[in-house]
Design an enzyme around this catalytic site. Structure first.
Site, PDB file in Angstrom:
ATOM      1  N   ASN A   1       0.868  -1.167   0.000  1.00  0.00           N
ATOM      2  CA  ASN A   1       0.000   0.000   0.000  1.00  0.00           C
ATOM      3  C   ASN A   1       0.912   1.226   0.000  1.00  0.00           C
ATOM      4  O   ASN A   1       1.539   1.537   1.013  1.00  0.00           O
ATOM      5  CB  ASN A   1      -0.928   0.000   1.222  1.00  0.00           C
ATOM      6  CG  ASN A   1      -1.854   1.198   1.256  1.00  0.00           C
ATOM      7  OD1 ASN A   1      -1.463   2.315   0.949  1.00  0.00           O
ATOM      8  ND2 ASN A   1      -3.090   0.975   1.666  1.00  0.00           N
TER       9      ASN A   1
ATOM     10  N   GLU B   1      -3.971   1.891  -2.912  1.00  0.00           N
ATOM     11  CA  GLU B   1      -4.127   3.294  -2.512  1.00  0.00           C
ATOM     12  C   GLU B   1      -3.260   4.208  -3.392  1.00  0.00           C
ATOM     13  O   GLU B   1      -2.467   5.004  -2.901  1.00  0.00           O
ATOM     14  CB  GLU B   1      -3.826   3.482  -1.022  1.00  0.00           C
ATOM     15  CG  GLU B   1      -4.696   4.545  -0.408  1.00  0.00           C
ATOM     16  CD  GLU B   1      -4.601   4.611   1.116  1.00  0.00           C
ATOM     17  OE1 GLU B   1      -5.067   5.629   1.644  1.00  0.00           O
ATOM     18  OE2 GLU B   1      -4.090   3.681   1.767  1.00  0.00           O
TER      19      GLU B   1
ATOM     20  N   ASP C   1      -4.308  -4.843   0.715  1.00  0.00           N
ATOM     21  CA  ASP C   1      -4.667  -4.271   2.001  1.00  0.00           C
ATOM     22  C   ASP C   1      -6.108  -4.666   2.287  1.00  0.00           C
ATOM     23  O   ASP C   1      -7.042  -4.110   1.713  1.00  0.00           O
ATOM     24  CB  ASP C   1      -4.494  -2.751   1.935  1.00  0.00           C
ATOM     25  CG  ASP C   1      -4.866  -2.051   3.231  1.00  0.00           C
ATOM     26  OD1 ASP C   1      -5.367  -2.730   4.158  1.00  0.00           O
ATOM     27  OD2 ASP C   1      -4.682  -0.824   3.307  1.00  0.00           O
TER      28      ASP C   1
ATOM     29  N   ASN D   1      -7.569  -4.402   5.253  1.00  0.00           N
ATOM     30  CA  ASN D   1      -8.138  -3.587   6.321  1.00  0.00           C
ATOM     31  C   ASN D   1      -8.833  -4.443   7.377  1.00  0.00           C
ATOM     32  O   ASN D   1      -9.949  -4.141   7.822  1.00  0.00           O
ATOM     33  CB  ASN D   1      -9.091  -2.530   5.755  1.00  0.00           C
ATOM     34  CG  ASN D   1      -8.366  -1.222   5.448  1.00  0.00           C
ATOM     35  OD1 ASN D   1      -7.502  -0.785   6.208  1.00  0.00           O
ATOM     36  ND2 ASN D   1      -8.708  -0.605   4.328  1.00  0.00           N
TER      37      ASN D   1
ATOM     38  N   ASP E   1      -2.186  -6.169   5.833  1.00  0.00           N
ATOM     39  CA  ASP E   1      -1.837  -6.476   4.443  1.00  0.00           C
ATOM     40  C   ASP E   1      -1.550  -7.970   4.347  1.00  0.00           C
ATOM     41  O   ASP E   1      -0.661  -8.475   5.053  1.00  0.00           O
ATOM     42  CB  ASP E   1      -0.614  -5.674   4.019  1.00  0.00           C
ATOM     43  CG  ASP E   1      -0.825  -4.179   4.205  1.00  0.00           C
ATOM     44  OD1 ASP E   1      -1.325  -3.547   3.271  1.00  0.00           O
ATOM     45  OD2 ASP E   1      -0.506  -3.664   5.301  1.00  0.00           O
TER      46      ASP E   1
ATOM     47  N   ASP F   1       2.727   4.585   5.295  1.00  0.00           N
ATOM     48  CA  ASP F   1       2.562   4.043   6.644  1.00  0.00           C
ATOM     49  C   ASP F   1       2.463   2.513   6.625  1.00  0.00           C
ATOM     50  O   ASP F   1       2.373   1.890   7.687  1.00  0.00           O
ATOM     51  CB  ASP F   1       1.354   4.651   7.361  1.00  0.00           C
ATOM     52  CG  ASP F   1       0.141   4.859   6.465  1.00  0.00           C
ATOM     53  OD1 ASP F   1       0.145   4.352   5.321  1.00  0.00           O
ATOM     54  OD2 ASP F   1      -0.812   5.518   6.899  1.00  0.00           O
ATOM     55  N   HIS F   2       2.497   1.906   5.436  1.00  0.00           N
ATOM     56  CA  HIS F   2       2.554   0.456   5.286  1.00  0.00           C
ATOM     57  C   HIS F   2       3.962   0.031   4.895  1.00  0.00           C
ATOM     58  O   HIS F   2       4.743   0.834   4.370  1.00  0.00           O
ATOM     59  CB  HIS F   2       1.610  -0.027   4.185  1.00  0.00           C
ATOM     60  CG  HIS F   2       0.168   0.205   4.459  1.00  0.00           C
ATOM     61  ND1 HIS F   2      -0.729  -0.817   4.717  1.00  0.00           N
ATOM     62  CD2 HIS F   2      -0.566   1.350   4.491  1.00  0.00           C
ATOM     63  CE1 HIS F   2      -1.940  -0.320   4.893  1.00  0.00           C
ATOM     64  NE2 HIS F   2      -1.871   0.997   4.765  1.00  0.00           N
TER      65      HIS F   2
END
Length: 269
Positions: A7, A34, A147, A149, A218, A247-248
């Site tokens: 991501n 994303e 991802d 989530n 993920d 941030d991943h």
């Protein structure tokens, strides 16, 4: 065969990070989520210059998924999940690459809970479950990466008691994920690291990455044919420590050339 999911949290703003990682890690197939870029703003030339073919499903400002390959042509088989003609969000792309089927997904976040966004997440998960049921028994290896989530268990989240009301940790969402596993899909990271603390996402604030206060959201799911070839499954945390990064962190697996060779291949990262 090294297959990764990442991501990127904005492909144009993080392009130097992505290109640096591609050069360092040299994955064969990459699933990106994303993108946060419309279809005509995907940096196709930069990706091609890095040695990768690409297909992508863009969307202005939000969402967006892409598949990259340096091991052969990408033959797109599906763009978007079936089951809801009104769903215009760019969250799913699927293609045949080098003798396998690879799907890249970005599952809705769903917060706040309860809300219409959470209801949409559950409906999207149901559509995914229906579609993956049609892929699980394919004769070729199938990899579903992205991802999701969702943190499937308490083991997958730092301080789980703080996340009980979050849409990523809701019982309905965890049950939906486990229904995928009940179809026969293998969670690659948990298959090879059943007891390890492993995260793939850390918030930018309060030194979350430095404290390893993260989440595992993920995932790479494998059908039985792909699972039989699995030799490694890791998180490459190096890019998460770089400047202006996502941030991943990338998550990657290695599949042996033939089934039944688990543990025989020990490539570096």
């Amino acid at each position: 065969m090294k297959i990764a999911t990442y991501n990127v949290n904005g492909i144009n703003g993080r392009l130097p990070v992505l290109l640096r990682w591609l050069d360092l890690a040299k994955p064969d197939i990459v699933c990106l989520q994303e993108l946060k870029a419309p279809q005509d703003r995907f940096p196709g030339k930069a990706i091609r210059d890095a040695g990768y073919d690409a297909v992508w499903h863009g969307q202005s400002r939000w969402n967006g998924v892409a598949l990259l390959s340096r091991v052969g042509a990408i033959h797109e088989t599906r763009r978007g999940l079936p089951g809801d003609p009104d769903d215009m969000q760019s969250r799913y792309i699927e293609a045949a690459v080098n003798g396998m089927l690879v799907a890249c997904l970005y599952l809705p976040n769903g917060n706040p809970r309860p809300s219409a966004k959470f209801d949409f997440k559950l409906r999207w998960f149901q559509r995914l479950e229906t579609h993956l049921a049609s892929l699980i028994e394919l004769a070729a290896p199938v990899v579903i990466a992205g991802d999701f989530n969702v943190m499937p268990t308490d083991q997958d989240v730092y301080a789980p008691e703080r996340w009980r009301e979050d849409a990523l940790f809701a019982p309905e969402v965890k049950h939906a994920y486990h229904r995928l596993l009940d179809q026969g899909w293998t969670d690659a990271i948990r298959d090879l690291h059943p007891h390890d603390t492993i995260y793939t996402f850390w918030k930018y604030w309060r030194g979350a990455f430095e404290r390893n206060a993260g989440l595992r959201i993920d995932h790479l799911l494998l059908n039985p044919q792909a699972a039989a070839q699995l030799t490694r499954a890791e998180v490459d945390t190096r890019p998460r420590g770089w400047e202006k990064t996502s941030d991943h962190a990338p998550v990657w697996i290695n599949l042996a050339e033939a089934p039944g060779e688990r543990g025989s291949d020990k490539p570096g990262i």
